[in-house]
Design a protein around this motif. Sequence first.
Motif, short mmCIF file in Angstrom:
data_model
loop_
_atom_site.label_atom_id
_atom_site.label_comp_id
_atom_site.label_asym_id
_atom_site.label_seq_id
_atom_site.Cartn_x
_atom_site.Cartn_y
_atom_site.Cartn_z
N LEU A 1 0.83 -1.20 0.00
CA LEU A 1 0.00 0.00 0.00
C LEU A 1 0.87 1.25 0.00
O LEU A 1 1.99 1.25 0.49
CB LEU A 1 -0.91 0.01 1.23
N THR A 2 0.31 2.32 -0.54
CA THR A 2 0.99 3.61 -0.46
C THR A 2 0.84 4.15 0.98
O THR A 2 -0.02 3.67 1.72
CB THR A 2 0.37 4.62 -1.43
N PRO A 3 1.66 5.13 1.37
CA PRO A 3 1.55 5.66 2.74
C PRO A 3 0.14 6.13 3.10
O PRO A 3 -0.33 5.89 4.22
CB PRO A 3 2.53 6.83 2.73
N THR A 4 -0.56 6.77 2.15
CA THR A 4 -1.92 7.23 2.44
C THR A 4 -2.83 6.05 2.72
O THR A 4 -3.62 6.05 3.67
CB THR A 4 -2.49 8.01 1.23
N GLU A 5 -2.71 5.03 1.86
CA GLU A 5 -3.56 3.86 2.03
C GLU A 5 -3.25 3.15 3.35
O GLU A 5 -4.15 2.66 4.03
CB GLU A 5 -3.37 2.90 0.86
N LYS A 6 -1.97 3.13 3.70
CA LYS A 6 -1.59 2.53 4.97
C LYS A 6 -2.22 3.30 6.13
O LYS A 6 -2.71 2.70 7.10
CB LYS A 6 -0.06 2.52 5.12
N ALA A 7 -2.20 4.62 6.03
CA ALA A 7 -2.79 5.44 7.09
C ALA A 7 -4.28 5.13 7.23
O ALA A 7 -4.80 4.97 8.34
CB ALA A 7 -2.57 6.92 6.78
#
Lengths: 193, 329
Positions: B51-57
Amino acid sequence: MKRRRFLQYLASSGFASLVAGGGVKAANTPSLRYLRPPGAHDEKKFLSKCIRCGKCGESCPNRAIKFFSTENGIVSLDTPFIIPREQACILCMKCGDICPTGAIPKIDYKANAIMKSVHMGRARVDVNLCLSFQGKTCGVCYRACPLPDIAIRVGMLEQPHVLENCVGCGLCERSCIQIPQAIKVIPNHTRVS
Amino acid sequence: MENVKPEPSSKLRHLNKLRWLTLATVFLMLILLPFIHLYQTYEAAHAYDLLTPTEKAISDAMESLTSPFVKEPEELSAIKGTTWSGTLFGLKISDPLAVLGQIFASMSLYWSFILTALIPLLATLLFGRFYCGWICPATLIYELNDNLAAWLRKAGLPVSRRKLDRRIKYVVLGVGLALSVYFGAVLFGSIYPPAIIGREIYYAIALGGFGAGAVFFLLTLLFDLMVSRRGFCRYVCPGGALYSLLGRYRLFRIKRNVKSCNDCAKCNVVCQFGLDPLQDNFGMECNNCTACIAACPTDALGFTINVQDSAYQGPGHLGHQYKKEQEGA
């Protein structure tokens, strides 16, 4: 009285322009190749039953279901569709479970039930593009198919042959390594029989 | 000259706060559910590391938010959908307008769908247009928009409060049904603000952009600002028309107690639907929002159980006009 006349004029002209403009726009765009969610009725019945609640998309674990804006005519506004090259259907049948209107009927998560009731389209191999037909053994579409040897079988050099039982989920098209893809799902609602 | 000014003490005046809480809860749920959907898809893909950092968040936030309630993200599917049509723990609830539109579009009766509108239908028969005041996610924005209109007015900008014909919305309902038959498609979903709001929030969060409905909704906001106060709800909304018709003989309605009314007319000013509580004129349009009850300084407004509004009861007994009449008689 004047205002009432004006309102009547407004209402009738609005109605007329909607009918005239909408009638032209109502036809689907033939160049757009999309699938309806698995098990959906034929296009006309589907459009009359779907209330555009968007729950099929919300329940899709593969994020395959997207929603039309105005590109397919105002009748298709906000209805669900699947572009298999972008994200294909994994035949989990959750959209049918959650659909309140019967536009996508409830279908058991079993191979027989799926083969009987799901008719999204049929895959077609372009032998001029397919690597296996060019002598480079590939077979990726066969490995991606959820119904191997039922919907698709491979011959010599992994050359794919689509069978009658193909339901058109599009996983083969999604996985094809050729650009443009050598195997395509032809949707049932646009196919000329 | 008596100077008795009793503090308003009725418990009913807190209903308006409760209503704002309900509206905000519904709206927040509409924002939360798409995020939960995203979280479920991330979990279904078993690809947290990709996942991208945003998706991880998003995934982390949703996990910490939901983990006290459910063990598996799969169980979160118990609550899905919008106010247009939703699923609550296996119970499917749909808007009566959706059912009506589908009956006309498909020209058939599909009972397992029609029955999903049973609960809203019965509630509407009892409480009238309560959906418009208490649940509709568009109402929250329309009321905030009305506050904005008040500020613009104060700033000296022209905010029109034209009165149109209330019956326009019944024409919209009828024409919409006719067009649904003509096109064979449920067209109400595209012009009905609560359906649009639920959908567009989902599009914006899960699909990465607003659709055509957002433009339409912005136009209705402008219509409210520039033509008529809450004009869309009062004059255009087909759902409002249907609820008004169903709530014609509602049991629970607001009534003025003429003995404690002092003719201050605050109720008329605060009523965004332009009704006339001061003259006992609520009619089909009242959405039981209780804003007038909260605004009343003398607790003269309350609920009653009756299938009809009472006839005009005359000026309030605490007001000047009534006293003058008494002295004259």
